[in-house]
Design an enzyme around this catalytic site. Sequence first.
Site, PDB file in Angstrom:
ATOM      1  N   GLY A  39       0.957  -1.208   0.056  1.00  0.00           N
ATOM      2  CA  GLY A  39      -0.028  -0.158  -0.155  1.00  0.00           C
ATOM      3  C   GLY A  39       0.719   1.456   0.000  1.00  0.00           C
ATOM      4  CB  CYS A  42      -1.018   6.359  -0.846  1.00  0.00           C
ATOM      5  SG  CYS A  42      -2.747   6.841  -0.716  1.00  0.00           S
ATOM      6  CB  ALA A 182      -0.921  19.200   0.470  1.00  0.00           C
ATOM      7  CB  ILE A 183       2.420  17.088   3.755  1.00  0.00           C
ATOM      8  CG1 ILE A 183       2.160  16.252   2.589  1.00  0.00           C
ATOM      9  CG2 ILE A 183       3.258  16.536   4.852  1.00  0.00           C
ATOM     10  CD1 ILE A 183       3.475  15.195   1.900  1.00  0.00           C
ATOM     11  N   GLY A 184       2.299  20.188   4.966  1.00  0.00           N
ATOM     12  CA  GLY A 184       2.638  21.058   6.045  1.00  0.00           C
ATOM     13  C   GLY A 184       1.262  21.742   6.642  1.00  0.00           C
ATOM     14  CD  GLU A 186      -3.838  17.189   3.933  1.00  0.00           C
ATOM     15  OE1 GLU A 186      -3.250  15.835   4.511  1.00  0.00           O
ATOM     16  OE2 GLU A 186      -4.385  17.338   3.087  1.00  0.00           O
ATOM     17  CB  ALA A 268       5.892  19.551   5.753  1.00  0.00           C
ATOM     18  N   GLY A 270       8.877  19.297   1.100  1.00  0.00           N
ATOM     19  CA  GLY A 270       8.844  18.249  -0.061  1.00  0.00           C
ATOM     20  C   GLY A 270       9.304  16.936  -0.073  1.00  0.00           C
ATOM     21  CG  HIS A 450     -32.199  23.917  -3.942  1.00  0.00           C
ATOM     22  ND1 HIS A 450     -31.251  24.660  -3.417  1.00  0.00           N
ATOM     23  CD2 HIS A 450     -33.032  23.822  -3.082  1.00  0.00           C
ATOM     24  CE1 HIS A 450     -31.786  25.559  -2.769  1.00  0.00           C
ATOM     25  NE2 HIS A 450     -32.931  25.259  -2.223  1.00  0.00           N
TER      26      HIS A 450
END
Length: 471
Positions: A39, A42, A182-184, A186, A268, A270, A450
Site C-alpha cells: 500500500g 499513501c 499540502a502536507i505542512g 494539513e 514539510a 517536499g 438543490h
Amino acid sequence: MAENYDVIVLGSGPGGYVAAIRCAQLGLKTAIVERENLGGICLNWGCIPTKALLRSAEIFHYMQHAKDYGLAAEKISADLDAVVKRSRGVAKQLNQGVTHLMKKNKIAVHMGDGKLTGKGKLSVTKDGKSEELGAKHIIVATGARARDLPRLKADGKRVWTYRHAMTPPEMPGKLLVVGSGAIGIEFASFYNDMGADVTVVEMMDRIVPVEDADVSAFLEKALIKQGMKILTGAKIEKIETGDKGVNATIKDKAGKDITAEYSHVIVAIGIVPNVENLGLEDVGVEPDQRYHIKTDAFGRTNVDGIWAIGDVTAPPWLAHKASHEGVIVAEAIAQALGNKDVHPHAMDVRNIPGCTYCHPQIASVGLTEAKAKEAGYEVKVGNFPFIGNGKAIALGEAEGFVKTVFDARTGELLGAHMIGAEVTEMIQGYTIGKTMETTEAELMETVFPHPTISEAMHESVLAAYGRALHI
Ligand SMILES: Cc1cc2nc3c(=O)[nH]c(=O)nc-3n(C[C@H](O)[C@H](O)[C@H](O)COP(=O)(O)OP(=O)(O)OC[C@H]3O[C@@H](n4cnc5c(N)ncnc54)[C@H](O)[C@@H]3O)c2cc1C
C-alpha cells in the site's frame, strides 16, 4: 532458477499495486516487490492515516462549536493516543485490503529490497537472503520520502517528518511547521484544532503556493482567524535543537528577525525520489534534472522494458496520479506484449485535481488565473462566495468560494479553484468536465441538485459570464 514473470512491479504504493492489478486483469503473470508495507506511503503513512487524524480533529472542532448549532457538549477533551491509534487502525485495515487484492488477483508478492541487476532481472533481498527474479517488463514504482533540511535533521523527538507527526511521542505545545504545501498545512490544521499553538513558516510569498493566489489569501486569513501564526516570504536564519525544544530565528518578510522557542518542529518542505540502490545507473535509466526518473506520457523510461510511475517520476506527486499512471503503463505493456484489445491513453497532467484537507478544505484542477494569463490566454473568471449558497449557510459553513477560469475566446474551462466545506468531494465535477474538454455552455446547461454546495460551482460559471443568480 530465477522465477520468471511477464511483469514485476517494484514498490507497492498506489502506483505499484494498481499497476499490478491492471496487469493481472490483462492476463499477465505479475509479481510485486515491497520492502516495507503493501500500500506504500499513501495507505500506511500518507493520504489515508492523515485523513483519519484530520477527521478526529474536525469532530473535535464541531464539538467545541456545538453551541453554534443549538447543542451542548460539555467537558470536551481530546486523547491524542486514542486519535493516533484510530488512524493506525485505519491504515492497517487498508494495508490488509491490499494484501487481499494481491491474493484475489493472483499477484505474487515478494517482500524485500528490490534491485535491478540487469535487463529484465531483479534481485530481492530480505534478512540477508537474496532471490533472483526475471521479467519481460519491470515497472519502477518506488515512490519518495520526506526532504530533509540540512540544518534541521529530523530526530523524531523535537524535529519531525510526516511519519513522526503521524505517530507523535507527545502533543506539541508550541509547534513550528516549516513549509506550507499540502502536507505542512494539513498537519498545521490538525495540531491547531487539537490545541497546539501553531506557526507556519513559508519561503514563498504565500501559503499553498501552487494554488490560485485568491485561494492562498483566503486560506491565510482563515487560518489566522483560527489562531495560527503565518510567516510568508520568511526564512529560517538560525535553528538550534535542544532537549526541551527548538530555538529558531526566522527572518520575516520585512527583514526583521523573530526568535522563539518551539516545543516541536515539523519539516514539510517536499520530497526526494527513492532512486538510490535500485541499480538504475547500471541498466542506464536516466533521471531528470531533479533526479526523478524521466518517462514519456506512457511511463516508458529511456531503457526498453523498464517503466516508471508515481512519485519517483515527475510531479504532481499525488496518489491518484500514481494510480492512473499504473493503469496506463499496464495497458501499454500488455499492448507491447501483443494484446490488440487495449488502447492506453497518454497521461495529461493538466487534468489532475489536487486536494488539501485543512479546514477550510481546498481543491483545484487545471490552470490558476495567473498561469492561464502567463500561457497567453485571454480569460473570463467567475467567482462565487459560499455566503450566497443556501446549503453552506444551513450547514454553518458559509466560509469559502468557487473560482472558475475560462478561455474567453473558446469558452474552454481552463481551471477551477475552490475553498470551503466539501470542496475535495466536489472538484471531481469540474475534473470530469475538463477531461471532456467542456466549455461554459455545457456547465451552464447542467442541472445542479438543490440544496447542495455544488450549486456554487454552477454559480461560479454563471458569474464568469455575468449571469450569477444568487449574488
Ligand atoms: C503525509 C502525507 C499525506 C499525503 N496525502 C495525500 C493526499 O491526501 N492525496 C494524495 O493524492 N496524495 C497524498 N500524499 C502523497 C501520496 O502519498 C503519494 O503521492 C503516493 O503515495 C505515491 O505513490 P507511489 O506508488 O508512487 O509511491 P509510494 O506510495 O511512496 O510507494 C512506494 C513503495 O515502494 C517501496 N519501495 C521503495 N524502494 C523499494 C525497494 N528498493 N524495494 C522494495 N520496495 C521499495 C516503498 O517501501 C513503498 O511502499 C501524501 C503524502 C504524505 C507523506
